[in-house]
Design a protein around this motif. Structure first.
Motif, short mmCIF file in Angstrom:
data_model
loop_
_atom_site.label_atom_id
_atom_site.label_comp_id
_atom_site.label_asym_id
_atom_site.label_seq_id
_atom_site.Cartn_x
_atom_site.Cartn_y
_atom_site.Cartn_z
N GLY A 1 -2.85 -0.88 -6.50
CA GLY A 1 -3.69 -0.69 -7.68
C GLY A 1 -3.34 -1.68 -8.78
O GLY A 1 -4.21 -2.27 -9.41
N GLN A 2 -2.05 -1.87 -8.94
CA GLN A 2 -1.54 -2.79 -9.95
C GLN A 2 -2.05 -4.21 -9.66
O GLN A 2 -2.52 -4.91 -10.54
CB GLN A 2 -0.03 -2.78 -9.81
N ASP B 1 2.42 2.18 -3.21
CA ASP B 1 1.44 2.37 -4.29
C ASP B 1 1.41 1.22 -5.29
O ASP B 1 1.25 1.43 -6.49
CB ASP B 1 1.73 3.68 -5.05
N GLY C 1 -10.26 0.76 -1.95
CA GLY C 1 -9.07 1.09 -2.74
C GLY C 1 -7.85 1.42 -1.91
O GLY C 1 -7.60 0.83 -0.88
N SER C 2 -7.09 2.39 -2.40
CA SER C 2 -5.82 2.69 -1.76
C SER C 2 -6.01 3.39 -0.43
O SER C 2 -5.09 3.57 0.35
CB SER C 2 -4.96 3.54 -2.69
N SER D 1 -5.79 -4.74 -10.45
CA SER D 1 -6.18 -4.96 -11.84
C SER D 1 -5.71 -6.33 -12.34
O SER D 1 -6.40 -6.98 -13.12
CB SER D 1 -5.67 -3.83 -12.74
N THR E 1 0.84 -1.20 0.00
CA THR E 1 0.00 0.00 0.00
C THR E 1 0.88 1.25 0.00
O THR E 1 0.66 2.19 -0.76
CB THR E 1 -0.91 0.02 1.25
#
Lengths: 176, 350
Positions: B192-193, B189, B212-213, B196, B186
């Motif tokens: 997110g990768q 970052d 989400g993040s 998906s 987290t």
């Protein structure tokens, strides 16, 4: 980008719907999304049960809304004899009323299941009592494999026992 | 068994027992959705029919000599709103069940089994274990399912499997999920990768507290989305192998932190430790992020002499409803924050 619905607030919820290769995109602000029940689930205690994070039922139901009624569209008239649910009723909530609904709306089932799961046939666990013929068929297949193994290993006595069992089950299957 | 017993976190298995890879995987959960044949689904059920299902399920389990001494039934209609929210904070029920007057839940002693009755489906059987052990959870839930199936006629179709109120659950009716603590991914970052990538293999990730993040507490749940056309074992293997990859990349990210990034992380962890052990007031939201930091500190060996189970416990016990229920006298938010701060200090000193 502004919300398509109210044209006031910035759109923060983006939904892409692909039905039969036709792509539709909707951009909404949080408030309008909420009104449309497309809520992202937040808050405490989320781990556990709300499995997908947004209201699947509501989103799903949008798959079945028929924007223009064609004369071919007879599914609307179907009504489940078990619970009285109509297909339109299902389209609104994304939930069936009883297990018989699956039979009532059989005609609509396959395309829907394919859209959700990509498949239409169950291959997992089968209950012992209510699994019916499927359970027996699976057991027969299992025994047939075992029979082959026994034959290969030249264990003919064991093979004979298995063969009798298979016969017994096949009779049971035919009596359904 | 009263509700107070349920609140006693010392008996909760997923909090206290060590599990495989439990430095990153907090818990594994398998859930089966089941319905009774020829009975309307819960949202169309009359009160009497609903009661009958609760009784049928409860007495079927009570007939089992081992389970009978182990289980307790709680009717939603007999609990206050706070008590129900607390059960949901403890991952024993969903808020959907909490909001249903017809609902009930059966829980066993170590709270590894919870059976929700009259939620979206007649039965939602759940087994929850510490660490990454979905296969074991499947074994256990299978037994409970078999036991119930001896007496109850489950709605099953030869072609499409177990029938559920929502067609998204049809087939196996199974949802397998793991709760993972991913602070390093987290922070860098990389979440997110992962989100998906995972969606491409039919799995779903989401934050447990928030999306989400911005997920609070850096806790994420990964679960299967597809329930039809794959066997239970295959679905579980899929989730397990993805979880393994995430575990590896979280570990690697933790190890690769060096120089300034490492220093800043250590500083953050120790500051959070300082706050939790000294603050006079702590809100539930900030508690989550500090507990997450401290947990990372323990897992990385930066903080010693603190058991990870204490932090698992605090993830649950600092929830607003739990604090409200246990504090009794704290009625204002300020009083609750004061109680929470005291409570955390005490727990961490032990």
């Amino acid at each position: 980008m502004l919300c398509e619905e109210c044209q006031m607030k910035p759109a923060t919820v983006h939904i892409t719907k692909i039905v039969n290769n036709e792509k539709t995109q909707i951009h909404l602000c949080e408030d309008c999304a909420k009104e449309k029940h497309i809520s992202l689930s937040t808050g405490l205690g989320g781990f556990g049960f709300d499995d997908t994070g947004f209201s699947v039922a509501k989103l799903l139901s949008s798959f079945f809304e028929t924007p223009s009624k064609t004369p071919l569209d007879i599914s609307d008239d179907l009504e489940c004899s078990g619970c009285g649910l109509t297909f339109q009723g299902f389209s609104k909530t994304g939930r069936f009323g009883c297990s018989q609904c699956y039979n009532t709306f059989k005609g609509q089932m396959n395309p829907m299941l394919r859209r959700i799961h990509g498949k239409t046939v169950h291959v997992g666990k089968v209950p012992k009592r209510t699994g019916g013929q499927l359970r027996i068929r699976q057991e027969i297949n299992r025994l047939k494999r075992e029979l082959q193994e026994a034959v290969n290993a030249e264990e003919y006595e064991r093979a004979a026992v298995i063969r009798d069992k298979i016969k017994e089950l096949e009779q049971e299957e035919n009596s359904f | 068994m009263s509700l107070e017993n349920l609140m006693d976190t010392s008996r909760i298995k997923w909090i206290n027992s060590p599990g495989p890879d439990s430095d990153i995987v907090i818990s594994s959960r398998v859930r089966f959705a089941r319905n009774i044949r020829n009975v309307p689904f819960p949202h169309l059920l009359s009160d009497n029919e609903a009661k009958k299902i609760v009784n049928d399920v409860y007495f079927t389990l009570k007939e089992n000599p081992v389970l009978s001494r182990d289980i307790e039934l709680y009717n939603m209609s007999e609990l206050t709103a706070e008590q129900k929210t607390m059960l949901s904070e403890m991952h024993l029920i969903s808020m959907d069940l909490a909001n249903s007057e017809k609902g009930a839940v059966i829980v066993n002693q170590d709270e590894s089994i919870s059976i929700m009755i009259n939620e979206e489906d007649h039965l939602r059987i759940q087994v929850m274990l510490p660490g990454l052990q979905l296969e074991e959870a499947l074994k256990q839930i299978d037994k409970i399912d078999d036991l119930l199936e001896e007496k109850l006629d489950f709605a099953f179709d030869e072609k499409i499997g177990y029938l559920t109120a929502c067609p998204t659950n049809v087939g196996t009716g199974m949802r397998a999920s793991v709760m993972m603590h991913l602070p390093a991914l987290t922070m860098m970052d990389k979440i997110g990768q992962i989100f998906s990538t995972i969606s491409q293999v039919g799995l779903v990730v989401r934050g447990i507290y928030g999306e989400g993040s911005q997920a609070k507490g850096n806790l994420y749940q990964i679960s299967n989305q597809i329930t039809l056309g794959k066997s239970e074992e295959d679905i579980i293997q899929n989730v397990v192998s993805v979880a393994r990859q995430i575990i590896m990349s979280e570990r690697k990210t933790r190890q690769n932190l060096s120089g300034e990034a490492r220093l800043r992380l250590e500083d953050k962890i120790l500051r959070s430790y300082g706050i939790l052990t000294n603050a006079k007031l702590v809100s539930s939201q900030e508690a989550l992020s500090y507990i997450s930091d401290v947990r990372l500190g323990v897992d990385m060996g930066i903080i010693k002499d603190l058991k990870p189970s204490v932090l698992n416990e605090l993830f649950i016990m600092t929830g607003p409803a739990y604090i409200q229920e246990i504090s009794k006298n704290a009625t204002t938010p300020l009083e609750r924050d004061l109680y929470r701060a005291n409570f955390i200090r005490e727990k961490m000193q032990k």
